[in-house]
Design a protein around this motif. Sequence first.
Motif, PDB file in Angstrom:
ATOM      1  N   LEU A 387      15.101  76.607 109.136  1.00 19.34           N
ATOM      2  CA  LEU A 387      14.738  76.031 107.844  1.00 19.34           C
ATOM      3  C   LEU A 387      15.474  76.693 106.686  1.00 19.34           C
ATOM      4  N   GLU A 388      16.020  77.893 106.932  1.00 16.35           N
ATOM      5  CA  GLU A 388      16.761  78.564 105.866  1.00 16.35           C
ATOM      6  C   GLU A 388      18.170  78.005 105.695  1.00 16.35           C
ATOM      7  N   LYS A 389      18.599  77.161 106.621  1.00 19.72           N
ATOM      8  CA  LYS A 389      19.947  76.595 106.588  1.00 19.72           C
ATOM      9  C   LYS A 389      19.970  75.280 105.834  1.00 19.72           C
ATOM     10  N   GLY A 390      20.994  75.099 105.009  1.00 19.25           N
ATOM     11  CA  GLY A 390      21.194  73.819 104.339  1.00 19.25           C
ATOM     12  C   GLY A 390      19.937  73.365 103.604  1.00 19.25           C
ATOM     13  N   GLU A 391      19.594  72.102 103.796  1.00 22.00           N
ATOM     14  CA  GLU A 391      18.433  71.510 103.128  1.00 22.00           C
ATOM     15  C   GLU A 391      17.323  71.186 104.115  1.00 22.00           C
ATOM     16  N   ASN A 392      17.255  71.944 105.213  1.00 21.32           N
ATOM     17  CA  ASN A 392      16.252  71.650 106.234  1.00 21.32           C
ATOM     18  C   ASN A 392      14.823  71.765 105.704  1.00 21.32           C
ATOM     19  N   ALA A 393      14.578  72.787 104.871  1.00 20.96           N
ATOM     20  CA  ALA A 393      13.237  72.942 104.311  1.00 20.96           C
ATOM     21  C   ALA A 393      12.876  71.740 103.430  1.00 20.96           C
ATOM     22  N   LEU A 394      13.865  71.219 102.705  1.00 23.71           N
ATOM     23  CA  LEU A 394      13.634  70.052 101.856  1.00 23.71           C
ATOM     24  C   LEU A 394      13.337  68.809 102.700  1.00 23.71           C
ATOM     25  N   ILE A 395      14.028  68.678 103.849  1.00 25.56           N
ATOM     26  CA  ILE A 395      13.787  67.564 104.763  1.00 25.56           C
ATOM     27  C   ILE A 395      12.343  67.591 105.249  1.00 25.56           C
ATOM     28  N   VAL A 396      11.897  68.768 105.688  1.00 24.43           N
ATOM     29  CA  VAL A 396      10.525  68.901 106.197  1.00 24.43           C
ATOM     30  C   VAL A 396       9.511  68.613 105.094  1.00 24.43           C
ATOM     31  N   ALA A 397       9.747  69.194 103.912  1.00 35.26           N
ATOM     32  CA  ALA A 397       8.808  69.019 102.802  1.00 35.26           C
ATOM     33  C   ALA A 397       8.647  67.547 102.432  1.00 35.26           C
ATOM     34  N   THR A 398       9.763  66.835 102.329  1.00 39.10           N
ATOM     35  CA  THR A 398       9.709  65.429 101.919  1.00 39.10           C
ATOM     36  C   THR A 398       9.076  64.562 103.000  1.00 39.10           C
ATOM     37  N   ALA A 399       9.502  64.763 104.254  1.00 39.82           N
ATOM     38  CA  ALA A 399       8.985  63.939 105.351  1.00 39.82           C
ATOM     39  C   ALA A 399       7.490  64.162 105.559  1.00 39.82           C
ATOM     40  N   ASP A 425       1.218  52.237 106.836  1.00 31.90           N
ATOM     41  CA  ASP A 425      -0.083  52.860 107.090  1.00 31.90           C
ATOM     42  C   ASP A 425      -0.050  53.831 108.258  1.00 31.90           C
ATOM     43  N   SER A 426       1.088  53.948 108.920  1.00 31.24           N
ATOM     44  CA  SER A 426       1.258  54.944 109.988  1.00 31.24           C
ATOM     45  C   SER A 426       2.064  56.117 109.438  1.00 31.24           C
ATOM     46  N   GLY A 427       1.374  57.201 109.127  1.00 32.46           N
ATOM     47  CA  GLY A 427       2.067  58.378 108.606  1.00 32.46           C
ATOM     48  C   GLY A 427       3.079  58.938 109.580  1.00 32.46           C
ATOM     49  N   ILE A 428       2.800  58.782 110.875  1.00 32.57           N
ATOM     50  CA  ILE A 428       3.739  59.279 111.894  1.00 32.57           C
ATOM     51  C   ILE A 428       5.044  58.504 111.808  1.00 32.57           C
ATOM     52  N   SER A 429       4.948  57.179 111.695  1.00 30.76           N
ATOM     53  CA  SER A 429       6.156  56.347 111.652  1.00 30.76           C
ATOM     54  C   SER A 429       6.950  56.580 110.374  1.00 30.76           C
ATOM     55  N   THR A 430       6.270  56.570 109.231  1.00 35.96           N
ATOM     56  CA  THR A 430       6.994  56.762 107.972  1.00 35.96           C
ATOM     57  C   THR A 430       7.604  58.155 107.892  1.00 35.96           C
ATOM     58  N   GLY A 431       6.854  59.167 108.299  1.00 35.36           N
ATOM     59  CA  GLY A 431       7.389  60.526 108.285  1.00 35.36           C
ATOM     60  C   GLY A 431       8.570  60.680 109.214  1.00 35.36           C
ATOM     61  N   CYS A 432       8.490  60.028 110.384  1.00 36.32           N
ATOM     62  CA  CYS A 432       9.577  60.079 111.364  1.00 36.32           C
ATOM     63  C   CYS A 432      10.844  59.445 110.790  1.00 36.32           C
ATOM     64  N   VAL A 433      10.705  58.257 110.203  1.00 42.22           N
ATOM     65  CA  VAL A 433      11.869  57.557 109.638  1.00 42.22           C
ATOM     66  C   VAL A 433      12.483  58.365 108.506  1.00 42.22           C
ATOM     67  N   VAL A 434      11.653  58.924 107.628  1.00 39.46           N
ATOM     68  CA  VAL A 434      12.164  59.724 106.507  1.00 39.46           C
ATOM     69  C   VAL A 434      12.890  60.964 107.011  1.00 39.46           C
ATOM     70  N   ALA A 435      12.316  61.644 107.999  1.00 37.48           N
ATOM     71  CA  ALA A 435      12.952  62.852 108.543  1.00 37.48           C
ATOM     72  C   ALA A 435      14.313  62.528 109.162  1.00 37.48           C
ATOM     73  N   ILE A 436      14.402  61.412 109.898  1.00 40.42           N
ATOM     74  CA  ILE A 436      15.672  61.016 110.520  1.00 40.42           C
ATOM     75  C   ILE A 436      16.719  60.706 109.452  1.00 40.42           C
ATOM     76  N   LEU A 437      16.332  59.907 108.453  1.00 45.17           N
ATOM     77  CA  LEU A 437      17.284  59.505 107.411  1.00 45.17           C
ATOM     78  C   LEU A 437      17.760  60.703 106.591  1.00 45.17           C
ATOM     79  N   LEU A 438      16.842  61.604 106.231  1.00 43.65           N
ATOM     80  CA  LEU A 438      17.242  62.776 105.448  1.00 43.65           C
ATOM     81  C   LEU A 438      18.093  63.735 106.271  1.00 43.65           C
ATOM     82  N   ASN A 439      17.778  63.865 107.564  1.00 42.73           N
ATOM     83  CA  ASN A 439      18.614  64.714 108.415  1.00 42.73           C
ATOM     84  C   ASN A 439      20.032  64.160 108.508  1.00 42.73           C
ATOM     85  N   LEU A 440      20.164  62.834 108.619  1.00 42.90           N
ATOM     86  CA  LEU A 440      21.494  62.214 108.630  1.00 42.90           C
ATOM     87  C   LEU A 440      22.209  62.438 107.303  1.00 42.90           C
ATOM     88  N   ALA A 441      21.470  62.269 106.199  1.00 46.66           N
ATOM     89  CA  ALA A 441      22.090  62.380 104.877  1.00 46.66           C
ATOM     90  C   ALA A 441      22.547  63.799 104.577  1.00 46.66           C
TER      91      ALA A 441
END
Length: 473
Positions: A387-399, A425-441
């Motif tokens: 999490l100390e690398k790059g923006e990983n902490a930001l990815i986790v926080a946002t997702a 309404d599925s926090g798992i699905s929305t969080g998963c999609v956000v984490a994937i997209l931010l990790n790619l970005a």
Amino acid sequence: MAATPRFRTDTSVESDLKHPVDEKLPPLRMFTSGLQHVAAMYAGVVAPPMIVGPAVGLTAAETAFLMGASLFTAGIATLLQTLGFWRIGARLPFVNGVSFAGVTPMIAIGKDRGHDGIAVIFGAIIVASLLGFVLAPYFCKLVRFFPPVVTGTVITLIGVSLLPVAFNWSQGGDARAADHGSTTNITMAAVTLVIVLALRKLLRGFLQQIAILLGLVVGTLIAIPVGITDFGALGDADLVGFPTPFHFGAPQFEIAAIISMCIVMLVCMTESTADMLALGKIVGRPADERTIEGGLRADTLGSAISPLFNGFMCSAFAQNIGLVAMTKVRSRFVVAAGGVILVVLGLVPVAASVIALVPLPVLGGAGIVLFGSVAASGIQTLAAAALEKGENALIVATAVGIGLIPIAAPDFYHAFPEDLLVVLDSGISTGCVVAILLNLAFNHLGRERDGGAGGEDVDGEQPKDPMALPVAH
């Protein structure tokens, strides 16, 4: 005189060792550990038909029939996952049951339409499931978009998203009931929680592994004099019953209903992929593309078969991942035994009613430990995600923040179209999609130009040594 090379003997010994996932336990341990899985998931399996049945206009007897059918089909889907055949089944201790993701769309499809509504729901599930089966070999390739920073986030969200279920059970389960949230219910949940923790601390070996089951039994016995154990279902249940194929009529196919359930299927496939990745880490057999493909095929095949026996769409049950994490019993055959028990419960309603004797507050107390264990596994994964690398902490926080919206503010998306609510309404699905997209970005786009961070993958995975030997699992 030539000596026998020592490495040959070592290799032979290693080849004879079974992974704990493939270990077969003694019959008694297999049964009791499997029963523990059933006790943990029972309420989750019967709740969707309990909600959908009255909403579409079914009688109490017909709703009870749906509940038995859901137990039966959950058992079939679980056996497909754990035992498998050909390239179907994850062959992990993976429990399947009726998905909550489809409850709202199914009510919208069948509301007040009676048997016709159920027939339309079943037709839409069959088409969506067959489409999911075809897509499984392609969907599984998304696994490369799940590095530790993503999987850790999703596993944590799975656990945190399930905790409100345990809290609701602890209050009594029915918000309309007069005793919902009463001191009696919450005290009973707290007593069960303490019992489970004490048993985990005091017991050893096999008894420690079934501490959840023992805690549910003790909690239920205490709940009898307290007055929150309902024996009514036991007296009304039939001794034997079979979910007659197409009991509510032949499936009907409406395009709007099919599109709605196709969206639900994609949500279920996303959650199942995340659950398989989580379970793979917990049992020490990481889920690769082939494992996920087999798991998704079992999910979708089980869902396609389910309407034949009057059941709904099946997907992974994350609460049982917490049970695996807590008990350390990793055998898929234990969960297969649970699948057999589910089939029996579906065929013998009186046996199912015995499991139903466990009051929801008792189940809620145990659920806090189970679901919290899933969240703890996610945090453990994040600890290795750099999490100390790059923006990983930001990815986790946002997702995590976006994934918690449906939990913290259930009406947040109330103005959005109902079709979007299936996903939002599925926090798992929305969080998963956000984490994937931010990790790619942050970690992949422009990475070749930037050259990574300090010789280590910024998404938390160590670079692979081209000279390293493959490790067999």
